[in-house]
Design a protein around this motif. Sequence first.
Motif, short mmCIF file in Angstrom:
data_model
loop_
_atom_site.label_atom_id
_atom_site.label_comp_id
_atom_site.label_asym_id
_atom_site.label_seq_id
_atom_site.Cartn_x
_atom_site.Cartn_y
_atom_site.Cartn_z
N UNK A 1 0.67 -1.27 0.07
CA UNK A 1 -0.17 -0.08 0.11
C UNK A 1 0.57 1.25 0.14
N UNK A 2 0.17 1.81 -1.24
CA UNK A 2 1.47 3.83 -0.84
C UNK A 2 0.80 4.06 -0.35
N UNK A 3 -0.25 4.59 0.32
CA UNK A 3 -0.92 5.34 0.96
C UNK A 3 0.25 5.97 2.54
N UNK B 1 12.48 5.49 -6.49
CA UNK B 1 11.85 6.54 -7.53
C UNK B 1 10.82 6.41 -7.96
N UNK B 2 10.32 5.32 -8.32
CA UNK B 2 9.24 5.05 -8.82
C UNK B 2 8.04 5.19 -7.96
N UNK B 3 8.51 4.65 -6.69
CA UNK B 3 7.67 4.89 -5.91
C UNK B 3 7.03 5.99 -5.55
N UNK B 4 7.95 7.03 -5.27
CA UNK B 4 7.95 8.29 -5.09
C UNK B 4 6.87 9.17 -6.36
N UNK B 5 7.63 8.78 -7.76
CA UNK B 5 6.03 8.76 -8.59
C UNK B 5 4.93 8.94 -8.89
N UNK C 1 3.41 7.98 -6.01
CA UNK C 1 2.45 8.62 -4.61
C UNK C 1 2.61 9.83 -5.33
N UNK C 2 3.28 10.43 -5.76
CA UNK C 2 2.86 11.93 -5.72
C UNK C 2 1.36 11.99 -7.01
N UNK C 3 1.55 11.01 -7.93
CA UNK C 3 0.21 10.81 -8.40
C UNK C 3 -1.11 10.04 -7.87
N UNK C 4 -1.01 9.74 -7.12
CA UNK C 4 -1.94 9.81 -6.05
C UNK C 4 -2.23 8.03 -5.85
N UNK C 5 -1.42 7.24 -6.81
CA UNK C 5 -1.09 5.70 -6.78
C UNK C 5 -1.78 5.28 -5.51
N UNK C 6 -2.89 4.05 -5.33
CA UNK C 6 -2.51 3.30 -4.30
C UNK C 6 -2.24 2.18 -3.91
N UNK C 7 -1.26 1.51 -4.51
CA UNK C 7 -1.25 0.11 -4.84
C UNK C 7 0.26 -0.26 -5.55
N UNK C 8 1.15 -0.87 -4.96
CA UNK C 8 2.47 -1.23 -5.67
C UNK C 8 2.65 -2.55 -6.25
N UNK C 9 1.76 -3.29 -7.16
CA UNK C 9 2.38 -5.11 -6.91
C UNK C 9 3.64 -5.20 -7.81
N UNK C 10 4.15 -6.43 -6.60
CA UNK C 10 5.03 -6.85 -7.26
C UNK C 10 5.13 -8.48 -7.88
N UNK C 11 3.69 -8.58 -8.19
CA UNK C 11 3.57 -9.82 -8.98
C UNK C 11 3.70 -11.80 -8.55
N UNK C 12 3.75 -12.34 -9.73
CA UNK C 12 3.98 -13.66 -9.21
C UNK C 12 4.61 -14.26 -8.76
N UNK C 13 4.96 -14.80 -7.97
CA UNK C 13 6.25 -15.68 -7.46
C UNK C 13 5.63 -17.53 -7.34
N UNK C 14 5.83 -18.42 -7.95
CA UNK C 14 5.89 -19.79 -8.16
C UNK C 14 6.12 -19.54 -6.11
N UNK C 15 5.68 -21.15 -5.99
CA UNK C 15 6.16 -21.72 -5.04
C UNK C 15 6.51 -20.82 -3.37
N UNK C 16 5.83 -19.73 -3.41
CA UNK C 16 5.88 -18.52 -2.47
C UNK C 16 4.51 -18.55 -2.06
N UNK C 17 4.74 -17.84 -0.13
CA UNK C 17 3.72 -18.06 0.43
C UNK C 17 2.77 -18.65 0.28
N UNK C 18 3.27 -20.33 0.36
CA UNK C 18 2.52 -21.03 0.88
C UNK C 18 1.98 -21.73 2.13
N UNK C 19 0.77 -22.17 2.07
CA UNK C 19 -0.19 -22.09 3.67
C UNK C 19 -1.03 -23.31 2.92
#
Length: 335
Positions: free
Chosen positions: A119-121, A240-244, A246-264
């Motif tokens: 969340x960039x907020x 740098x991109x995050x700051x750009x 945020x100044x534009x009011x973007x709310x979320x930065x996603x990091x995309x899919x990674x296989x085999x991670x976050x397994x639960x």
Amino acid sequence: MTATTTETTTHDRILDAIRRHTASENPSSFLALNSGNSVFTVPGADGAVVYRRTGRWAVQFGGPFAAEEDYGTLLNAFRAHVRGEGLNLVGVQLQRTDAERYAGRGFTVNQVGASWAVSLDGFTLRGTKFMQLRNKISRAHRNGLTIHEADAADVGEAIATIDRAWLGSKGGAQQLEFLVGQIGGAAQAHRRLFVGTIDGAPVAYISYSPVYGSRAGWMHDLSRRIPEGSPGLMEAINAHAVEVFRTEGVEWLHFGFTPFTGLDAAHELDGHSAAFQWLMHALWAEGAALYPAQTQLSYKQKWAPDVTIPEYVAFDGPQASLPGFAHIFRACNAF
């Protein structure tokens, strides 16, 4: 009912579908616009299915990008079409709502990994948890890194130089496709590209793809750097991109899919394959030769993601298929 297919992505139709039909909340949906994808549609149904054929398999990307009332129509018709062609069907990067629908139709569905979002907020790199990240960013800047947002058409030679160096450092590995973004083509106008240079020479870049839905924003997508470059190149460009953003009011930065991670185990659905679940955990622990999941996750965790989004694979039948899983990687040009 008649179904139709095309051998290349119908850009306008797919873009319209992923913008309007966000019920599955797939943060990687823009990858549906990759060149080389095939598109399946049904006359009168609002939406489309995106896939690639590899050998005797149809590898579907996400669930149908469709209106709620046409989702089942498209899924059922595509399944029948694949079977009619004598092919096997496997779907990857399904979201939870997709996974439940597929499981309800007799698919064997398992968690295959996760995607991550920040969340960039109010986001800031201040504080002790980001100390190491700030140090790497500072080092890159001390080494002369400058960053600018660029039009891909203006920096094509620079991108090619970085790509050659990056792929060369991987032992001549092939450029990945399908579940990884692209630069160029009809969809490039919707992406954003940030490039880093040192003494005027290109050293790294990150391409960002738009994300639609309730967590709309940008996805940190294709990224490359020269292997002998300064530490902190990717971190500095992303900061740098995050700051750009945020100044534009973007709310979320996603990091995309990674296989085999976050397994639960809590993410698994009834009827999942226990053997395939075991395999995913084994590949997380020992599968770096297939995909560097631990390295990828380590980079993403530097940014302290707020949300982990489980993603799924679905096999058409009563059990998971190792050949089907292998053809996902074949569709990605991994081997």
